[in-house]
Scaffold this motif. Structure first.
Motif, PDB file in Angstrom:
ATOM      1  N   LYS A  27      -2.367   8.386  -3.793  1.00 50.44           N
ATOM      2  CA  LYS A  27      -1.480   7.255  -3.987  1.00 50.44           C
ATOM      3  C   LYS A  27      -0.419   7.221  -2.881  1.00 50.44           C
ATOM      4  O   LYS A  27       0.134   8.237  -2.507  1.00 50.44           O
ATOM      5  CB  LYS A  27      -0.818   7.322  -5.366  1.00 50.44           C
ATOM      6  CG  LYS A  27      -1.808   7.083  -6.499  1.00 50.44           C
ATOM      7  CD  LYS A  27      -1.128   7.135  -7.839  1.00 50.44           C
ATOM      8  CE  LYS A  27      -2.086   6.723  -8.954  1.00 50.44           C
ATOM      9  NZ  LYS A  27      -3.273   7.548  -9.043  1.00 50.44           N
ATOM     10  N   ILE A  28      -0.166   5.984  -2.377  1.00 48.30           N
ATOM     11  CA  ILE A  28       0.795   5.812  -1.296  1.00 48.30           C
ATOM     12  C   ILE A  28       2.141   5.444  -1.902  1.00 48.30           C
ATOM     13  O   ILE A  28       2.443   4.284  -2.154  1.00 48.30           O
ATOM     14  CB  ILE A  28       0.338   4.712  -0.329  1.00 48.30           C
ATOM     15  CG1 ILE A  28      -1.113   4.940   0.086  1.00 48.30           C
ATOM     16  CG2 ILE A  28       1.227   4.661   0.899  1.00 48.30           C
ATOM     17  CD1 ILE A  28      -1.739   3.787   0.796  1.00 48.30           C
ATOM     18  N   ALA A  69       1.827  -6.238   2.649  1.00 43.99           N
ATOM     19  CA  ALA A  69       1.928  -4.792   2.459  1.00 43.99           C
ATOM     20  C   ALA A  69       1.106  -4.442   1.231  1.00 43.99           C
ATOM     21  O   ALA A  69       1.327  -4.980   0.149  1.00 43.99           O
ATOM     22  CB  ALA A  69       3.379  -4.374   2.263  1.00 43.99           C
ATOM     23  N   SER A  70       0.117  -3.548   1.398  1.00 42.81           N
ATOM     24  CA  SER A  70      -0.734  -3.104   0.297  1.00 42.81           C
ATOM     25  C   SER A  70      -0.495  -1.617   0.091  1.00 42.81           C
ATOM     26  O   SER A  70      -0.777  -0.805   0.976  1.00 42.81           O
ATOM     27  CB  SER A  70      -2.208  -3.373   0.628  1.00 42.81           C
ATOM     28  OG  SER A  70      -3.052  -2.816  -0.356  1.00 42.81           O
ATOM     29  N   ASN A  75      -5.347  -0.437  -1.519  1.00 43.17           N
ATOM     30  CA  ASN A  75      -6.682  -0.923  -1.194  1.00 43.17           C
ATOM     31  C   ASN A  75      -6.599  -1.562   0.190  1.00 43.17           C
ATOM     32  O   ASN A  75      -6.010  -2.625   0.361  1.00 43.17           O
ATOM     33  CB  ASN A  75      -7.134  -1.944  -2.232  1.00 43.17           C
ATOM     34  CG  ASN A  75      -8.594  -2.334  -2.053  1.00 43.17           C
ATOM     35  OD1 ASN A  75      -9.096  -2.405  -0.945  1.00 43.17           O
ATOM     36  ND2 ASN A  75      -9.269  -2.599  -3.171  1.00 43.17           N
ATOM     37  N   THR A  76      -7.217  -0.951   1.182  1.00 46.12           N
ATOM     38  CA  THR A  76      -7.108  -1.431   2.555  1.00 46.12           C
ATOM     39  C   THR A  76      -7.881  -2.723   2.804  1.00 46.12           C
ATOM     40  O   THR A  76      -7.762  -3.303   3.883  1.00 46.12           O
ATOM     41  CB  THR A  76      -7.594  -0.358   3.550  1.00 46.12           C
ATOM     42  OG1 THR A  76      -8.928   0.019   3.218  1.00 46.12           O
ATOM     43  CG2 THR A  76      -6.709   0.875   3.486  1.00 46.12           C
ATOM     44  N   ARG A 109      -2.285  -0.985  -8.231  1.00 44.15           N
ATOM     45  CA  ARG A 109      -2.016  -1.556  -6.917  1.00 44.15           C
ATOM     46  C   ARG A 109      -0.596  -2.123  -6.853  1.00 44.15           C
ATOM     47  O   ARG A 109      -0.027  -2.512  -7.873  1.00 44.15           O
ATOM     48  CB  ARG A 109      -2.981  -2.690  -6.578  1.00 44.15           C
ATOM     49  CG  ARG A 109      -4.437  -2.421  -6.864  1.00 44.15           C
ATOM     50  CD  ARG A 109      -5.034  -1.396  -5.943  1.00 44.15           C
ATOM     51  NE  ARG A 109      -6.491  -1.384  -6.097  1.00 44.15           N
ATOM     52  CZ  ARG A 109      -7.234  -0.325  -5.893  1.00 44.15           C
ATOM     53  NH1 ARG A 109      -6.694   0.818  -5.500  1.00 44.15           N
ATOM     54  NH2 ARG A 109      -8.545  -0.395  -6.059  1.00 44.15           N
ATOM     55  N   GLN A 110      -0.101  -2.200  -5.632  1.00 45.59           N
ATOM     56  CA  GLN A 110       1.177  -2.873  -5.400  1.00 45.59           C
ATOM     57  C   GLN A 110       1.077  -3.584  -4.052  1.00 45.59           C
ATOM     58  O   GLN A 110       0.559  -3.022  -3.082  1.00 45.59           O
ATOM     59  CB  GLN A 110       2.336  -1.874  -5.381  1.00 45.59           C
ATOM     60  CG  GLN A 110       3.711  -2.541  -5.300  1.00 45.59           C
ATOM     61  CD  GLN A 110       4.841  -1.529  -5.423  1.00 45.59           C
ATOM     62  OE1 GLN A 110       4.909  -0.576  -4.658  1.00 45.59           O
ATOM     63  NE2 GLN A 110       5.731  -1.730  -6.383  1.00 45.59           N
TER      64      GLN A 110
END
Length: 357
Positions: A27-28, A69-70, A75-76, A109-110
């Protein structure tokens, strides 16, 4: 036809396996700002995280289209696919709905999205690690996860609203700094990045990547990002603003051109002890026949700082010639030729001497 294309893209997005292909299961945890500058039509993303090389994963932008911004469990595919929808005129909110629909992990996701008109939207999945959330408004979307608290986003929003006078790149870094000062990522910090796009804003105007800076692994990534930004500002941005200003003038967008020219002049005044920068600004203005008085002032200052540099002398001579003072141009170019023995300088001398006669 446009509706059919949009439908096909939506359908492809819903049935594609792309949403189950995650490039990194870590997680980023991050905070980011996505924004649009109405005066210059720049779009950008700035991000900081306790994550290695966050700039390779989170930010996406396309000139005149939008920025995304993901993050969180990033998810790229959201970035490239989202930009396609924005380019077709789909709103940021609708783009978010499309991207998250049928994505079984959308609750982790964000993302933040701003389009080329300043419309925005921010989304935080219900299972993003706390504290997580965001806020969007006119020309911005700010979001973060695993933050010290809601005050991080609040501080970033306040800073964005109070820094309208700054160029977009610097403004976005200041917003990151505000988030960090408010607590930032509660796990710590590791990397940061800044991406700003503008039409013909890249190196020599060949692409739209105006600013693309990354700090992949550093104890104080935002501070290091600002250091690199200042180097970029004085090395590339002045001439880029001038080229973009000329393009705007050619399209009769005089107000925008003047804003861009002013940005270049401000950079020259900020770094008025740098002869290379001053010489570059003078040359760019002179070759396009704009702001010739400022070009002459900058060239004079550069030659005073570095009086034996033949290239700087050549620029000063060129400016005088552009202003019609061929006698002065020849005098200075002869000195440049003596210092360099450059045959191109000799040809200029001969050409300008004919103009005197």
């Amino acid at each position: 036809m446009k509706r059919i294309l949009i439908f096909l893209l939506i359908f492809t997005a819903m049935i594609s396996s792309m949403f189950s292909e995650i490039t990194n299961t870590k997680k980023i945890a991050t905070f980011s700002v996505v924004a649009y500058d109405e005066e210059t039509n720049e779009l950008g993303v700035a991000v900081q995280s306790k994550f290695l090389a966050v700039g390779a994963v989170v930010p996406y932008a396309k000139a005149n289209t939008g920025a995304i911004a993901s993050q969180a469990w990033g998810n790229t595919k959201y970035g490239p696919e989202g930009l396609k929808f924005l380019e077709m005129g789909v709103s940021p909110k609708k783009v978010t709905e499309i991207l998250t629909f049928k994505d079984k992990d959308s609750d982790q996701r964000q993302l933040g999205i701003v389009d080329g008109q300043g419309n925005s939207y921010t989304f935080t999945g219900k299972n993003c690690m706390k504290w997580a959330g965001g806020e969007s408004g006119d020309s911005f979307a700010i979001q973060g996860n695993i933050l010290a608290g809601e005050e991080v986003v609040e501080a970033m929003v306040e800073k964005f609203k109070n820094t309208e006078n700054l160029p977009l790149g610097k403004r976005l870094i200041e917003v990151l700094k505000a988030g960090e000062h408010a607590g930032g990522d509660k796990r710590g910090r590791q990397s940061a990045s800044l991406l700003v796009v503008a039409e013909n804003g890249g190196y020599s105007g060949y692409n739209d990547r105006f600013i693309d800076l990354r700090v992949d692994d550093h104890e104080t990534p935002i501070k290091e990002l600002m250091r690199i930004y200042k180097l970029h500002e004085k090395t590339f941005q002045g001439s880029a603003y001038i080229r973009r200003g000329v393009k705007a003038m050619e399209k009769n967008k005089n107000k925008k051109a003047n804003i861009l020219f002013k940005r270049a002049m401000n950079i020259a005044q900020t770094y008025n002890d740098d002869p290379v920068l001053l010489n570059s600004i003078a040359w760019e203005f002179a070759q396009h026949d704009y702001n010739m008085d400022f070009a002459l002032m900058s060239a004079k200052k550069a030659s005073k700082l570095k009086p034996e540099d033949p290239n700087i002398l050549d620029t000063l001579a060129f400016v005088y010639a552009k202003k019609g003072n061929y006698k002065k141009a020849v005098e200075i170019e002869k000195k440049a030729y003596r210092l360099s023995n450059n045959e191109i300088f000799k040809e200029k001398i001969e050409k300008w001497e004919r103009r005197i006669k």
